[in-house]
Design a protein around this motif. Structure first.
Motif, PDB file in Angstrom:
ATOM      1  N   GLY A   1       0.800  -1.227   0.000  1.00 17.44           N
ATOM      2  CA  GLY A   1       0.000   0.000   0.000  1.00 17.44           C
ATOM      3  C   GLY A   1       0.828   1.269   0.000  1.00 17.44           C
ATOM      4  N   PHE A   2       2.156   1.153   0.105  1.00 19.55           N
ATOM      5  CA  PHE A   2       3.011   2.344   0.180  1.00 19.55           C
ATOM      6  C   PHE A   2       3.025   3.099  -1.146  1.00 19.55           C
ATOM      7  CE2 PHE A   2       4.895  -0.060   3.731  1.00 19.55           C
ATOM      8  CZ  PHE A   2       4.965   0.939   4.685  1.00 19.55           C
ATOM      9  N   GLY A   3       3.223   4.430  -1.028  1.00 25.04           N
ATOM     10  CA  GLY A   3       3.453   5.283  -2.187  1.00 25.04           C
ATOM     11  C   GLY A   3       4.858   5.866  -2.087  1.00 25.04           C
ATOM     12  N   GLU A   4       5.234   6.671  -3.075  1.00 28.61           N
ATOM     13  CA  GLU A   4       6.566   7.311  -3.124  1.00 28.61           C
ATOM     14  C   GLU A   4       7.673   6.303  -2.810  1.00 28.61           C
ATOM     15  OE1 GLU A   4       6.845  11.101  -0.999  1.00 28.61           O
ATOM     16  OE2 GLU A   4       4.662  11.273  -1.089  1.00 28.61           O
ATOM     17  N   VAL A   5       7.548   5.116  -3.399  1.00 29.06           N
ATOM     18  CA  VAL A   5       8.493   4.036  -3.089  1.00 29.06           C
ATOM     19  C   VAL A   5       9.772   4.187  -3.905  1.00 29.06           C
ATOM     20  CG1 VAL A   5       8.863   1.535  -3.255  1.00 29.06           C
ATOM     21  CG2 VAL A   5       6.614   2.423  -2.582  1.00 29.06           C
ATOM     22  N   SER A   6      10.907   4.110  -3.245  1.00 33.99           N
ATOM     23  CA  SER A   6      12.162   4.067  -4.006  1.00 33.99           C
ATOM     24  C   SER A   6      13.192   3.234  -3.260  1.00 33.99           C
ATOM     25  CB  SER A   6      12.704   5.472  -4.241  1.00 33.99           C
ATOM     26  OG  SER A   6      13.111   6.017  -3.012  1.00 33.99           O
ATOM     27  N   VAL A   7      14.021   2.566  -4.047  1.00 35.73           N
ATOM     28  CA  VAL A   7      15.139   1.811  -3.475  1.00 35.73           C
ATOM     29  C   VAL A   7      16.424   2.373  -4.052  1.00 35.73           C
ATOM     30  CG1 VAL A   7      16.353  -0.408  -3.578  1.00 35.73           C
ATOM     31  CG2 VAL A   7      13.938  -0.352  -2.974  1.00 35.73           C
ATOM     32  N   VAL A   8      17.340   2.755  -3.171  1.00 32.35           N
ATOM     33  CA  VAL A   8      18.685   3.113  -3.643  1.00 32.35           C
ATOM     34  C   VAL A   8      19.640   2.058  -3.111  1.00 32.35           C
ATOM     35  CG1 VAL A   8      18.300   5.606  -3.793  1.00 32.35           C
ATOM     36  CG2 VAL A   8      19.151   4.645  -1.673  1.00 32.35           C
ATOM     37  N   THR A   9      20.707   1.834  -3.865  1.00 32.90           N
ATOM     38  CA  THR A   9      21.701   0.845  -3.419  1.00 32.90           C
ATOM     39  C   THR A   9      23.055   1.535  -3.270  1.00 32.90           C
ATOM     40  OG1 THR A   9      22.237   0.188  -5.667  1.00 32.90           O
ATOM     41  CG2 THR A   9      20.517  -1.068  -4.538  1.00 32.90           C
ATOM     42  N   GLU A  10      23.912   0.915  -2.480  1.00 31.88           N
ATOM     43  CA  GLU A  10      25.216   1.523  -2.203  1.00 31.88           C
ATOM     44  C   GLU A  10      26.217   0.441  -1.815  1.00 31.88           C
ATOM     45  OE1 GLU A  10      24.675   3.979   1.250  1.00 31.88           O
ATOM     46  OE2 GLU A  10      24.163   2.233   2.456  1.00 31.88           O
ATOM     47  N   GLU A  11      27.481   0.820  -1.826  1.00 32.99           N
ATOM     48  CA  GLU A  11      28.609  -0.024  -1.406  1.00 32.99           C
ATOM     49  C   GLU A  11      28.903  -1.147  -2.403  1.00 32.99           C
ATOM     50  OE1 GLU A  11      28.585  -1.514   2.541  1.00 32.99           O
ATOM     51  OE2 GLU A  11      28.381   0.459   3.437  1.00 32.99           O
ATOM     52  N   LEU A  12      29.958  -0.949  -3.155  1.00 32.66           N
ATOM     53  CA  LEU A  12      30.432  -2.010  -4.045  1.00 32.66           C
ATOM     54  C   LEU A  12      31.858  -2.368  -3.609  1.00 32.66           C
ATOM     55  CD1 LEU A  12      29.608  -3.683  -6.566  1.00 32.66           C
ATOM     56  CD2 LEU A  12      30.822  -2.003  -7.930  1.00 32.66           C
ATOM     57  N   THR A  13      32.844  -1.548  -4.023  1.00 32.53           N
ATOM     58  CA  THR A  13      34.221  -1.855  -3.598  1.00 32.53           C
ATOM     59  C   THR A  13      34.344  -1.695  -2.080  1.00 32.53           C
ATOM     60  OG1 THR A  13      34.955   0.410  -3.982  1.00 32.53           O
ATOM     61  CG2 THR A  13      35.195  -1.140  -5.807  1.00 32.53           C
ATOM     62  N   ALA A  14      33.602  -0.741  -1.507  1.00 33.52           N
ATOM     63  CA  ALA A  14      33.662  -0.543  -0.046  1.00 33.52           C
ATOM     64  C   ALA A  14      33.194  -1.807   0.664  1.00 33.52           C
ATOM     65  CB  ALA A  14      32.795   0.636   0.367  1.00 33.52           C
ATOM     66  N   ASN A  15      32.202  -2.451   0.071  1.00 30.88           N
ATOM     67  CA  ASN A  15      31.681  -3.670   0.693  1.00 30.88           C
ATOM     68  C   ASN A  15      32.664  -4.828   0.569  1.00 30.88           C
ATOM     69  OD1 ASN A  15      29.862  -6.315   0.214  1.00 30.88           O
ATOM     70  ND2 ASN A  15      29.109  -4.970   1.844  1.00 30.88           N
ATOM     71  N   TRP A  16      33.286  -4.943  -0.598  1.00 30.95           N
ATOM     72  CA  TRP A  16      34.279  -6.022  -0.758  1.00 30.95           C
ATOM     73  C   TRP A  16      35.396  -5.830   0.259  1.00 30.95           C
ATOM     74  CZ3 TRP A  16      34.790  -5.235  -6.789  1.00 30.95           C
ATOM     75  CH2 TRP A  16      33.576  -5.589  -7.375  1.00 30.95           C
ATOM     76  N   PHE A  17      35.850  -4.575   0.347  1.00 36.89           N
ATOM     77  CA  PHE A  17      36.916  -4.261   1.306  1.00 36.89           C
ATOM     78  C   PHE A  17      36.441  -4.589   2.732  1.00 36.89           C
ATOM     79  CE2 PHE A  17      38.969  -1.125   4.131  1.00 36.89           C
ATOM     80  CZ  PHE A  17      40.304  -1.462   3.920  1.00 36.89           C
ATOM     81  N   GLY A  18      35.207  -4.158   3.040  1.00 34.83           N
ATOM     82  CA  GLY A  18      34.655  -4.364   4.386  1.00 34.83           C
ATOM     83  C   GLY A  18      34.572  -5.845   4.735  1.00 34.83           C
ATOM     84  N   TRP A  19      34.135  -6.681   3.770  1.00 35.84           N
ATOM     85  CA  TRP A  19      34.013  -8.118   4.058  1.00 35.84           C
ATOM     86  C   TRP A  19      35.375  -8.773   4.205  1.00 35.84           C
ATOM     87  CZ3 TRP A  19      30.408 -10.187   6.491  1.00 35.84           C
ATOM     88  CH2 TRP A  19      29.073  -9.825   6.284  1.00 35.84           C
TER      89      TRP A  19
END
Ligand SMILES: C[S@@+](CC[C@H](N)C(=O)[O-])C[C@H]1O[C@@H](n2cnc3c(N)ncnc32)[C@H](O)[C@@H]1O
Length: 342
Positions: A265-283
């Motif tokens: 039922g939500f409106g104004e729905v958006s998904v943003v994504t983040e962390e690519l190399t930062a995530n590899w480094f972090g893991w």
């Protein structure tokens, strides 16, 4: 929330685990149960209760500049400066990392802070963290798929890294929609994407293999973290630690999360994504931290790792988001609003 009767363990069916049972989910008392006879929510509750003692160390959680910036940056990606909220609830709040750091970062100025989680152990730490940081956080045990709160009681519902633990994430979105007031805002961050998670597994596996290879050189085996039993943990700790592999249930495709939110039922729905190399480094960093003897790496390692993570995060945000499809980034943030009637 329906109280689930505990299955009677078959004494032939070892290993069992002693769990302190509290609250609606499991009943009351201490029991020795076969973890294989527990349903997924009971496993979530006992695993996270056990983990609540060490959770903040494991994930280097703190209530200072470092984690405040992290929480505020996630939030400000989807909620503009100046937005105000009266009643705020964090679902699957754990020890309060997201809620309390957002409050410390000035994102929840004047708001009444509430937290809910399946694990009473996590909530106990959450209330204590709130008090230690100058906030009165009202905690209430609850299953995100059947929240104990009244309809239309919050202006803002937030969550961080919990949706992927739920058997039916869509049911939790329906519940968060129900308890939001019309015009209310939903922000869920820190959820793993399907492709991002697959890529990060390759990093984890290769870092682990490299670490094992290096530490198999004679004289370097001492660098390895001792097993739970070698470190003085009990058989109970060992069984509970093993549940870690059973509690991460999902990864998500950004478009599916958007669809689920709209279906709720939500409106104004958006998904943003983040962390690519930062995530590899972090893991890679986290894999080494998890594999190495405790106390060996020290604050200079932690500082260098954090600086490295921030530099790569800037690189991801400033450059890679322009050319790499959003599906490949590891973390997703969902923002949505509950529409006014009519
Ligand atoms: C990875 S921890 C994240 C905790 C916190 N949000 C954070 O970011 O540090 C996942 C949390 O989800 C909670 N959880 C798991 N299943 C749940 C459910 N059905 N309802 C509510 N909380 C749940 C766990 O108890 C745990 O505290």
């Amino acid at each position: 929330m329906t109280a689930q009767p505990l299955p009677v363990p078959d004494p032939q069916d070892r290993p069992t685990v002693d769990v302190v049972l509290t609250g609606d989910q499991l009943g009351e008392g201490v029991a020795s149960v076969d973890p294989r006879s527990l349903d997924v929510k009971q496993k979530q509750a006992i695993y996270h209760d056990w983990e609540s003692r060490t959770y903040e160390d494991k994930f280097s959680i703190s209530y200072d500049e470092r984690c405040i910036d992290y929480a505020r940056d996630r939030f400000r990606k989807v909620v503009p400066e100046g937005a105000g909220f009266g009643d705020v609830l964090e679902v699957g709040a754990g020890t309060g990392f997201f809620l309390i750091n957002l409050a410390l970062g000035g994102c929840l100025e004047g708001a009444a802070l509430n937290a809910t989680d399946l694990s009473p152990g996590m909530l106990e730490v959450c209330a204590r963290n709130g008090a230690e940081n100058g906030f009165d956080v009202a905690v209430r045990e609850g299953d995100a798929e059947a929240l104990p709160h009244d309809d239309e009681s919050f202006d803002l519902v937030i969550g961080h890294a919990f949706l992927h633990h739920l058997p039916v994430p869509g049911a939790a979105l329906n519940e968060m929609f129900r308890i939001l007031k019309p015009g209310g805002t939903l922000v869920l961050a820190g959820e793993p994407t399907e492709l991002g998670d697959r890529l990060s597994w390759a990093v984890k596996r290769n870092t682990w293999r490299a670490f094992r290879a290096v530490t198999s050189v004679p004289g370097l085996a001492e660098l390895r973290r001792p097993s739970i039993r070698e470190a003085g943990g009990s058989a109970n700790d060992e069984v509970l630690a093993g549940l870690e592999h059973e509690v991460d249930l999902h990864t998500f495709r950004p478009k599916d999360v958007e669809k689920m939110a709209r279906l709720s039922g939500f409106g104004e729905v958006s998904v943003v994504t983040e962390e690519l190399t930062a995530n590899w480094f972090g893991w890679a960093v986290r894999t080494i931290e998890g594999a190495v003897r405790p106390g060996l790496l020290g604050p200079r390692w932690a500082f260098a790792a954090f600086r490295g993570y921030l530099a790569l995060q800037r690189f991801d945000d400033d450059w890679l988001t322009r050319v790499v499809p959003r599906e490949a980034f590891y973390n997703l943030i969902l923002h949505a609003r509950k529409p006014y009637p009519g």
